[in-house]
Design a protein around this motif. Structure first.
Motif, PDB file in Angstrom:
ATOM      1  N   LEU A  50     -41.702 -21.261 -10.310  1.00 39.53           N
ATOM      2  CA  LEU A  50     -42.667 -21.260  -9.218  1.00 39.53           C
ATOM      3  C   LEU A  50     -42.174 -21.977  -7.970  1.00 39.53           C
ATOM      4  N   ASP A  51     -41.359 -23.023  -8.141  1.00 41.15           N
ATOM      5  CA  ASP A  51     -40.872 -23.777  -6.994  1.00 41.15           C
ATOM      6  C   ASP A  51     -39.830 -22.961  -6.211  1.00 41.15           C
ATOM      7  N   PRO A  52     -39.914 -22.987  -4.887  1.00 44.89           N
ATOM      8  CA  PRO A  52     -38.882 -22.300  -4.104  1.00 44.89           C
ATOM      9  C   PRO A  52     -37.556 -23.056  -4.249  1.00 44.89           C
ATOM     10  N   PRO A  53     -36.447 -22.334  -4.182  1.00 43.35           N
ATOM     11  CA  PRO A  53     -35.160 -23.024  -4.288  1.00 43.35           C
ATOM     12  C   PRO A  53     -34.948 -23.974  -3.104  1.00 43.35           C
ATOM     13  N   SER A  54     -34.337 -25.118  -3.375  1.00 46.98           N
ATOM     14  CA  SER A  54     -34.075 -26.064  -2.285  1.00 46.98           C
ATOM     15  C   SER A  54     -32.905 -25.557  -1.448  1.00 46.98           C
ATOM     16  N   ARG A  55     -32.945 -25.852  -0.138  1.00 44.46           N
ATOM     17  CA  ARG A  55     -31.911 -25.366   0.777  1.00 44.46           C
ATOM     18  C   ARG A  55     -30.786 -26.366   0.959  1.00 44.46           C
ATOM     19  N   GLY A  56     -30.888 -27.505   0.304  1.00 44.40           N
ATOM     20  CA  GLY A  56     -29.849 -28.514   0.458  1.00 44.40           C
ATOM     21  C   GLY A  56     -30.070 -29.337   1.711  1.00 44.40           C
ATOM     22  N   SER A  57     -29.264 -30.344   1.881  1.00 47.73           N
ATOM     23  CA  SER A  57     -29.427 -31.214   3.067  1.00 47.73           C
ATOM     24  C   SER A  57     -28.444 -30.779   4.137  1.00 47.73           C
ATOM     25  N   GLY A  58     -28.917 -30.768   5.330  1.00 49.73           N
ATOM     26  CA  GLY A  58     -27.978 -30.536   6.411  1.00 49.73           C
ATOM     27  C   GLY A  58     -28.402 -29.585   7.372  1.00 49.73           C
TER      28      GLY A  58
END
Length: 58
Positions: A50-58
């Motif tokens: 259910l959680d959207p994938p994280s886009r990472g930092s930056g």
């Protein structure tokens, strides 16, 4: 023809209940812990879907 012994449902259930031994307190805790572990695993899987994938930092 072979004769079969018929039991009433009530008598059959009583017989089955007598054969079951009550679980000890530690066995009950172990079963509950395993049940909770399965529930946690299921919920984590559901959350990851259910959680959207994280886009990472930056």
């Amino acid at each position: 023809m072979a004769e079969t012994n018929k039991l009433s449902v009530e008598k059959a259930l009583d017989k089955l209940r007598r054969e079951e031994r009550p679980a000890t307190a530690s066995e009950q805790r172990d079963e509950k812990a395993e049940e909770l572990k399965r529930e946690i695993k299921r919920m984590r899987g559901q959350r990851s879907r259910l959680d959207p994938p994280s886009r990472g930092s930056g």
